[in-house]
Motif scaffolding. Sequence first.
Motif, PDB file in Angstrom:
ATOM      1  N   ASP A  35      39.729 -24.340  -8.238  1.00 14.76           N
ATOM      2  CA  ASP A  35      39.383 -23.034  -7.669  1.00 14.76           C
ATOM      3  C   ASP A  35      40.306 -22.794  -6.490  1.00 14.76           C
ATOM      4  OD1 ASP A  35      37.306 -22.300  -9.338  1.00 14.76           O
ATOM      5  OD2 ASP A  35      35.765 -23.184  -8.073  1.00 14.76           O
ATOM      6  N   SER A  38      40.397 -18.322  -0.893  1.00 20.25           N
ATOM      7  CA  SER A  38      40.673 -16.880  -0.793  1.00 20.25           C
ATOM      8  C   SER A  38      42.009 -16.598  -0.110  1.00 20.25           C
ATOM      9  CB  SER A  38      39.536 -16.152  -0.074  1.00 20.25           C
ATOM     10  OG  SER A  38      39.386 -16.642   1.240  1.00 20.25           O
ATOM     11  N   ARG A  41      44.703 -17.095  -2.681  1.00 18.65           N
ATOM     12  CA  ARG A  41      44.724 -15.976  -3.635  1.00 18.65           C
ATOM     13  C   ARG A  41      45.422 -14.764  -3.027  1.00 18.65           C
ATOM     14  NH1 ARG A  41      39.581 -15.533  -4.488  1.00 18.65           N
ATOM     15  NH2 ARG A  41      39.268 -13.905  -2.939  1.00 18.65           N
ATOM     16  N   GLU A  42      45.117 -14.448  -1.766  1.00 22.18           N
ATOM     17  CA  GLU A  42      45.742 -13.307  -1.103  1.00 22.18           C
ATOM     18  C   GLU A  42      47.253 -13.495  -0.989  1.00 22.18           C
ATOM     19  OE1 GLU A  42      43.715 -12.811   2.632  1.00 22.18           O
ATOM     20  OE2 GLU A  42      41.796 -12.471   1.631  1.00 22.18           O
ATOM     21  N   THR A  45      48.876 -13.053  -4.460  1.00 21.46           N
ATOM     22  CA  THR A  45      48.941 -11.636  -4.842  1.00 21.46           C
ATOM     23  C   THR A  45      50.057 -10.935  -4.083  1.00 21.46           C
ATOM     24  OG1 THR A  45      46.578 -11.641  -5.355  1.00 21.46           O
ATOM     25  CG2 THR A  45      47.617  -9.489  -4.969  1.00 21.46           C
ATOM     26  N   LEU A  60      46.343 -11.679 -12.104  1.00 18.49           N
ATOM     27  CA  LEU A  60      45.149 -11.668 -11.276  1.00 18.49           C
ATOM     28  C   LEU A  60      44.560 -13.072 -11.221  1.00 18.49           C
ATOM     29  CD1 LEU A  60      42.897 -10.053  -9.776  1.00 18.49           C
ATOM     30  CD2 LEU A  60      41.815  -9.793 -12.023  1.00 18.49           C
ATOM     31  N   GLN A  62      41.387 -15.408 -10.135  1.00 17.92           N
ATOM     32  CA  GLN A  62      39.963 -15.427  -9.825  1.00 17.92           C
ATOM     33  C   GLN A  62      39.453 -16.834 -10.064  1.00 17.92           C
ATOM     34  OE1 GLN A  62      38.566 -12.370 -12.554  1.00 17.92           O
ATOM     35  NE2 GLN A  62      38.180 -11.017 -10.822  1.00 17.92           N
ATOM     36  N   GLY A  63      38.888 -17.440  -9.018  1.00 19.83           N
ATOM     37  CA  GLY A  63      38.348 -18.790  -9.165  1.00 19.83           C
ATOM     38  C   GLY A  63      39.420 -19.767  -9.591  1.00 19.83           C
ATOM     39  N   THR A  65      41.106 -19.436 -12.544  1.00 19.76           N
ATOM     40  CA  THR A  65      41.870 -18.833 -13.639  1.00 19.76           C
ATOM     41  C   THR A  65      42.887 -17.834 -13.104  1.00 19.76           C
ATOM     42  OG1 THR A  65      40.295 -17.026 -13.999  1.00 19.76           O
ATOM     43  CG2 THR A  65      39.972 -19.040 -15.306  1.00 19.76           C
ATOM     44  N   THR A  67      44.907 -14.574 -14.815  1.00 20.71           N
ATOM     45  CA  THR A  67      45.054 -13.727 -15.992  1.00 20.71           C
ATOM     46  C   THR A  67      46.358 -12.959 -15.893  1.00 20.71           C
ATOM     47  OG1 THR A  67      42.656 -13.510 -16.196  1.00 20.71           O
ATOM     48  CG2 THR A  67      44.011 -11.896 -17.382  1.00 20.71           C
TER      49      THR A  67
END
Length: 118
Positions: A35, A38, A41-42, A45, A60, A62-63, A65, A67
Motif C-alpha cells: 500500500d 498518501s 501517491r501525491e 501523480t 491512477l 489507489q492502495g 494497485t 491502474t
Amino acid sequence: MTDFQDIRIVELDDAASGPSESGPLMNMVLKLSADVPSDWREKFTETWGQGALAMRRAALVQGDTLTSTCMAYELQDQIDQLNEVISATNDIYRGILAEATARQDAELGDLKANLRYE
C-alpha cells in the motif's frame, strides 16, 4: 519512523483488469508491492503528469494497485515508463522521510536542551 521499502510493480491483476469507459482502452490493473502512503501517491501523480516527451496515458494509484488506462498492446511500454516514475517517486519520498526525521530529531534535541529537571 519505519523503514520505507521501495514501491514496485509486481504483477498484472488480470481478474481486475478490463474495458474502460474510454472506447477501446483497457483499465490494466497492476499490483504494487505494498500500500502506498498518501504522500507517495501525491508525488507519483505529480511526477507522472509532468512534461513527458510523449503523451502519457492515465495512471491512477489507489492502495496497492496502479491502474493504467491504455491499449493492451501498449501495456509493456506503459510499465517501462511507470517503472521510471515509480523509481523517481521512491527517491523523492525517501527524501521527504529523511527531512521529516531530521526535523523531528532537531525538535527533540532543542526540547532536551531546554528541559529542567530540578
